[in-house]
Design a protein around this motif. Structure first.
Motif, PDB file in Angstrom:
ATOM      1  N   ARG A 233       0.811  -1.220   0.000  1.00 60.43           N
ATOM      2  CA  ARG A 233       0.000   0.000   0.000  1.00 60.43           C
ATOM      3  C   ARG A 233       0.843   1.268   0.000  1.00 60.43           C
ATOM      4  O   ARG A 233       0.319   2.365   0.161  1.00 60.43           O
ATOM      5  CB  ARG A 233      -0.924  -0.004   1.216  1.00 60.43           C
ATOM      6  CG  ARG A 233      -1.920  -1.156   1.197  1.00 60.43           C
ATOM      7  CD  ARG A 233      -2.760  -1.177   2.464  1.00 60.43           C
ATOM      8  NE  ARG A 233      -3.700  -2.298   2.456  1.00 60.43           N
ATOM      9  CZ  ARG A 233      -4.464  -2.652   3.484  1.00 60.43           C
ATOM     10  NH1 ARG A 233      -4.380  -1.970   4.624  1.00 60.43           N
ATOM     11  NH2 ARG A 233      -5.291  -3.671   3.392  1.00 60.43           N
TER      12      ARG A 233
ATOM     13  N   THR B 140       2.715   4.476  -1.251  1.00 57.56           N
ATOM     14  CA  THR B 140       2.557   5.406  -2.365  1.00 57.56           C
ATOM     15  C   THR B 140       3.912   5.658  -3.022  1.00 57.56           C
ATOM     16  O   THR B 140       4.962   5.281  -2.497  1.00 57.56           O
ATOM     17  CB  THR B 140       1.988   6.743  -1.870  1.00 57.56           C
ATOM     18  OG1 THR B 140       2.956   7.368  -1.006  1.00 57.56           O
ATOM     19  CG2 THR B 140       0.686   6.540  -1.098  1.00 57.56           C
ATOM     20  N   THR B 141       3.880   6.326  -4.173  1.00 52.94           N
ATOM     21  CA  THR B 141       5.121   6.661  -4.868  1.00 52.94           C
ATOM     22  C   THR B 141       6.009   7.546  -3.992  1.00 52.94           C
ATOM     23  O   THR B 141       7.225   7.326  -3.883  1.00 52.94           O
ATOM     24  CB  THR B 141       4.820   7.387  -6.181  1.00 52.94           C
ATOM     25  OG1 THR B 141       3.991   6.548  -7.002  1.00 52.94           O
ATOM     26  CG2 THR B 141       6.100   7.729  -6.934  1.00 52.94           C
TER      27      THR B 141
END
Length: 751
Positions: A199, A201-202
């Protein structure tokens, strides 16, 4: 005749070094080099995984040999690359090795560039590919040697031939160390962001990839300003590389914000005080030269100085005197109250008990070792120690001693300082002429602000450092320093007071008694050291602080033992302290106001948190100190201070002739309303001022006030405001001990 010979010689050299011979020699050397490398390639096998996969535990023991904790198992959970978002995978490649998907496991150009930079003195540079780093993590050691580097390169080529790029990348992300005892991307995701790797994020992935360059320095929650700047630059570098490589749209990149990680939480098993103690022990070992990697590798048996019984006594005292009276879950203000304490044996420097907070799993920052709060007026005895040790005199040449009289009026501008300063006493209370002893009992700011000018702020700072306090950027030698405007921990203050208790011989607190490994042993407890201030100075300060407990703001710490101590309450009531000692035990107790509800903790006031009004050093901290000391000394002690003070009064028992003092409002001496466990109420006596002749006992003033005393039942409700002159920035506000409501007790402790 010589010319033909010279020409013949040149022709001979040309025949020896023809271009054909030089080219042949070069090709031969290349062939030999290639052959040697091929031989190495054939001879160096891909080894089995290193010992990190089966790391040992570290065992931490109480001083009595009983096990306190076992730690050290690798905090790692292997996850497949398919569970890691593609942008996160690419962030790691962009951070470490942009040619990863094209190279054969080794970047010759990068390695050559790094080697050349190192050889030419331009600094060490990394030239390793992701494959090489995976090989180092999984198969080899962390040694920085040419042999290990050569093996790493050869094995990397073989691994690149035998494994897919996906498997190599997954292995690299799962074996790397991210700080916070987290090995692998899954442990790092949970530690820094409280989520699974799947989960991330970038932006979060780019931060974790940035961490690998310097895990401890780049941890946002504990990094200094430089560390935060560097990791943010690294984070931007990673994202910009992703845009350059076509892996991240520029528009999306522009919208990304730096993902501040959450505060660290300890591993399971570190609940209560255990996590605080283990972390403090690890930090001490690292200061003794044991590397963090060495500690993480395990195999240590660490014997602490912590006394199991005294540790339980300290926790019980905090629970009874503080925690039982707080509703942390239902009251947001109560939840901001943090307690910290450190207890030290003044004869050996052994830390016998430590309280870091409500529990290491609820509040990771240790309140025992943190240095971000001011020690306030607990610094005043150090000012007095410096004055006595340096044989300082007042502005008019009077020797400074316990009987020296100062002007105790509130907001009185200091004399002799280039920096204007006029601190306000608690409650804006003016005392008129007052002895140093009484100024110590009642924690009078105006007196100590003048005293530090008299002795010299630089000399006072030197005394503080000699006693064991730590230097910092907020330790500015100004008049405001007298009120404890620097940062300090309970460990620092316990050490400084232990040196005073030990008659001026240096005491260096230590938490680790011994650390044993299979191949070495580390001894960290040091016996007391050199004489850092004179015995007369140290013992006179002890005598002064006995008055604080017997007749002053620290009366709630009194018990069936001889004790000396000092209260302190910082600017805006953000911290409240009591630091004191008996002949056998030194303990620093502090309360801190800290709001942890946001992403970053903030210092807040303690006012109206535990009870209505201010939280003072002579209140809950002194009560905790007294409850703990009574337990730790098994109900009391007959030990007495062996003091050599030469009378300790000094010769300056009068204000200079002709000095006019504003009318003093002498503080009331009524006992505040207390429960049955506190000293009995005493009949109020007429307010008085110091004598004009050298006393043989603690001075008892004889002058009646000319103005009406303040209401003795009124507790202050906030910080006093206003000063006579403009104070320098961050100079610190008035100290807040309960000077206007304390009893004037002259009886000795019960025996």
């Amino acid at each position: 005749m010589g010319r033909p010979d010279a020409k013949a010689k040149k022709r001979g050299i040309r025949r020896l070094f023809t271009w054909k011979k030089l080219l042949g020699t070069f090709l031969l050397l290349c062939l030999i080099g290639v052959g040697a490398l091929y031989t190495v390639y054939l001879l160096v096998p891909v080894p089995t995984a290193n010992a990190e996969a089966t790391m040992q535990s570290n065992i931490y023991k109480y001083s009595n040999g009983k096990i306190l904790a076992r730690t050290g198992e690798i905090n790692r959970e292997i996850v497949g690359l398919e569970k890691i978002p593609l942008p996160v995978q690419r962030a790691f490649v962009a951070a470490e090795n942009k040619t990863f998907y094209k190279d054969n496991g080794v970047d010759i150009k990068g390695t050559t560039r790094a080697a050349w930079s190192t050889l030419t003195g331009q600094g060490k540079q990394g030239g390793s590919t992701i494959t090489q780093q995976y090989v180092k993590n999984f198969y080899l050691s962390q040694d920085q040697t040419a042999t290990r580097k050569l093996k790493e390169m050869v094995i990397a080529i073989k691994v690149d031939e035998e494994m897919s790029k996906s498997d190599i990348l997954a292995g690299y992300m799962n074996t790397s160390y991210y700080g916070r005892s987290a090995y692998g991307i899954q442990a790092a995701a949970r530690s820094y962001y409280g989520t699974d790797a799947s989960r991330l994020t970038t932006a979060q992935g780019a931060y974790l990839a940035s961490l690998l360059q310097a895990p401890n320095q780049y941890d946002w929650t504990s990094a200094n300003a430089t560390g935060r700047r560097l990791v943010e630059e690294r984070w931007n570098y990673v994202l910009d590389n992703m845009v350059e490589m076509g892996w991240l749209p520029a528009a999306e990149r522009a919208g990304l914000e730096f993902p501040v990680p959450r505060a660290p939480k300890p591993l399971p098993g570190m609940e209560g005080q255990t996590g605080y103690i283990v972390e403090a022990a690890n930090q001490e070992l690292m200061r003794q030269g044991v590397s963090e990697e060495d500690i993480k590798a395990g195999g240590w048996t660490i014997t602490l100085t912590i006394d199991e019984d005294k540790q339980k006594d300290l926790v019980a005292a905090v629970d009874k005197e503080l925690e039982a009276k707080l509703d942390r879950k239902g009251d947001k203000k109560a939840a901001t109250v943090q307690a910290g304490a450190t207890s030290v044996d003044p004869k050996t420097g052994a830390v016998v008990a430590m309280y870091g907070g409500v529990g290491a799993t609820e509040h990771w920052m240790s309140n025992a070792t943190r240095r971000d709060f001011q020690p306030a007026s607990t610094f005043k005895p150090i000012v007095l120690a410096s004055a006595l040790d340096n044989e300082a005199t007042t502005q008019d040449g009077r020797e400074i001693g316990l009987g020296t009289v100062y002007d105790g009026d509130s907001r009185r501008p200091v004399v002799g300082s280039k920096i204007p300063y006029a601190p306000e006493n608690q409650g804006d209370h003016s005392y008129g002429p007052v002895s140093v002893q009484r100024a110590t009992d009642k924690s009078i700011n105006s007196v100590y602000a003048q005293m530090i000018v008299d002795v010299g702020a630089e000399k006072t700072k030197k005394t503080a450092l000699d006693l064991g306090m730590k230097d910092g950027q907020d330790f500015e030698p100004t008049p405001a320093m007298a009120l404890g405007t620097m940062g300090a921990s309970t460990l620092d203050m316990a050490g400084a007071y232990a040196t005073l208790d030990n008659h001026g011989r240096k005491v260096t607190p230590a938490l680790v008694k011994a650390a044993q490994h299979s191949d070495r042993r580390v001894e960290t407890v040091r016996q007391t050291g050199e004489q850092v201030i004179s015995r007369r100075a140290a013992d006179t300060v002890t005598k002064a602080m006995r008055g604080v407990v017997e007749n002053g703001s620290g009366f709630r710490a009194a018990g069936d033992y001889e004790a000396a101590g000092k209260t302190g309450t910082s600017e805006n009531n953000r911290s409240a302290w009591f630091v004191g000692y008996t002949p056998e035990l030194v303990t620093a107790v502090a309360l801190f106001g800290e709001d942890t509800s946001g992403k970053i903790a903030e210092q807040v006031t303690l006012t109206d948190t535990i009870e209505p009004g201010r939280a003072n050093g002579g209140g809950f901290p002194a009560k905790i100190w007294g409850a703990y000391t009574e337990r730790a000394l098994n109900g009391g002690s007959d030990a007495e201070f062996d003091l050599e003070t030469d009378g300790g009064w000094g010769g300056g028992d009068r204000l200079p002739t002709g000095t006019s003092s504003p009318t003093a409002t002498e503080e009331p001496t009524e006992e505040p309303t207390e429960t049955a466990t506190t000293p009995p109420a005493r009949t109020p006596t007429a307010p008085t001022t110091p004598p004009t002749t050298p006393p043989t006992t603690r001075p008892t003033p004889t002058r009646a006030p000319t103005t009406t005393p303040p209401d003795p039942t009124r507790e202050p409700t906030g910080e006093p405001t206003g000063t006579a002159t403009v104070q320098p920035p961050d100079a610190g506000g008035p100290d807040g001990d309960e000077d206007t409501v304390l009893p004037d007790r002259t009886t000795q402790r019960p025996r």
